[in-house]
Design a protein around this motif. Structure first.
Motif, mmCIF file in Angstrom:
data_model
loop_
_atom_site.group_PDB
_atom_site.id
_atom_site.type_symbol
_atom_site.label_atom_id
_atom_site.label_comp_id
_atom_site.label_asym_id
_atom_site.label_seq_id
_atom_site.Cartn_x
_atom_site.Cartn_y
_atom_site.Cartn_z
ATOM 1 N N ASP A 37 0.720 -1.147 -0.077
ATOM 2 C CA ASP A 37 -0.029 0.080 0.030
ATOM 3 C C ASP A 37 0.986 1.351 -0.178
ATOM 4 O O ASP A 37 0.312 2.379 -0.390
ATOM 5 N N ILE A 38 1.929 1.176 0.473
ATOM 6 C CA ILE A 38 3.046 2.339 0.535
ATOM 7 C C ILE A 38 3.874 2.247 -0.826
ATOM 8 O O ILE A 38 4.618 1.354 -0.853
ATOM 9 N N VAL A 39 3.592 3.303 -1.756
ATOM 10 C CA VAL A 39 4.346 3.481 -2.905
ATOM 11 C C VAL A 39 5.244 4.617 -3.095
ATOM 12 O O VAL A 39 4.693 5.954 -2.653
ATOM 13 N N ILE A 40 6.563 4.558 -3.252
ATOM 14 C CA ILE A 40 7.415 5.946 -3.820
ATOM 15 C C ILE A 40 7.411 5.968 -5.089
ATOM 16 O O ILE A 40 7.576 5.235 -5.714
ATOM 17 N N ARG A 41 7.048 7.253 -5.547
ATOM 18 C CA ARG A 41 7.070 7.776 -6.901
ATOM 19 C C ARG A 41 8.284 8.578 -7.251
ATOM 20 O O ARG A 41 8.514 9.705 -6.415
ATOM 21 N N THR A 42 8.666 8.550 -8.159
ATOM 22 C CA THR A 42 9.809 9.297 -8.546
ATOM 23 C C THR A 42 10.135 9.326 -10.134
ATOM 24 O O THR A 42 9.563 8.602 -10.824
ATOM 25 N N THR A 43 11.040 10.234 -10.490
ATOM 26 C CA THR A 43 11.279 10.272 -12.020
ATOM 27 C C THR A 43 12.241 9.312 -12.437
ATOM 28 O O THR A 43 12.776 8.714 -11.615
ATOM 29 N N PRO A 44 12.227 8.980 -13.801
ATOM 30 C CA PRO A 44 13.236 8.021 -13.970
ATOM 31 C C PRO A 44 14.760 8.593 -13.754
ATOM 32 O O PRO A 44 15.626 7.708 -13.331
ATOM 33 N N ALA A 45 15.025 9.764 -13.829
ATOM 34 C CA ALA A 45 16.246 10.248 -13.674
ATOM 35 C C ALA A 45 16.643 10.185 -12.118
ATOM 36 O O ALA A 45 17.579 9.753 -11.737
ATOM 37 N N GLY A 46 15.653 10.579 -11.276
ATOM 38 C CA GLY A 46 15.898 10.301 -9.916
ATOM 39 C C GLY A 46 16.009 9.056 -9.340
ATOM 40 O O GLY A 46 16.651 8.534 -8.547
ATOM 41 N N PHE A 47 15.402 8.034 -10.074
ATOM 42 C CA PHE A 47 15.694 6.650 -9.745
ATOM 43 C C PHE A 47 16.867 6.246 -10.022
ATOM 44 O O PHE A 47 17.635 5.669 -9.565
ATOM 45 N N ALA A 48 17.326 6.683 -11.368
ATOM 46 C CA ALA A 48 18.784 6.276 -11.679
ATOM 47 C C ALA A 48 19.853 6.963 -10.764
ATOM 48 O O ALA A 48 20.745 6.324 -10.464
ATOM 49 N N ARG A 49 19.557 8.242 -10.251
ATOM 50 C CA ARG A 49 20.398 8.735 -9.357
ATOM 51 C C ARG A 49 20.749 7.776 -7.970
ATOM 52 O O ARG A 49 21.668 7.720 -7.544
ATOM 53 N N PHE A 50 19.235 7.480 -7.452
ATOM 54 C CA PHE A 50 19.243 6.461 -6.419
ATOM 55 C C PHE A 50 20.031 5.191 -6.612
ATOM 56 O O PHE A 50 20.651 4.838 -5.491
#
Length: 64
Positions: A37-50
């Motif tokens: 039920d808990i979902v974190i959303r980010t941009t593809p660029a933000g996910f790549a940095r992570f």
């Protein structure tokens, strides 16, 4: 949210305790399989940095 698009790492064991990822509406969504039920959303660029930071050990101090 529809689960059929969620993917987990091939390194995960067959247990349900893993991190799952999918793309939805141009964003990357991340969740823990045991608490979907808990979902974190980010941009593809933000996910790549992570991911780069995780691979470089940037967050290792949180594991201790």
């Amino acid at each position: 949210m529809h689960q059929r698009n969620w993917r987990k790492s091939s390194f995960s064991s067959s247990s349900e305790n893993c991190v799952e990822v999918r793309t939805m509406d141009g964003m990357v969504e991340v969740r823990e399989s045991d608490d979907g039920d808990i979902v974190i959303r980010t941009t593809p660029a933000g996910f790549a940095r992570f991911l780069r930071g995780a691979k470089a050990g940037e967050f290792d101090h949180h594991a201790h």
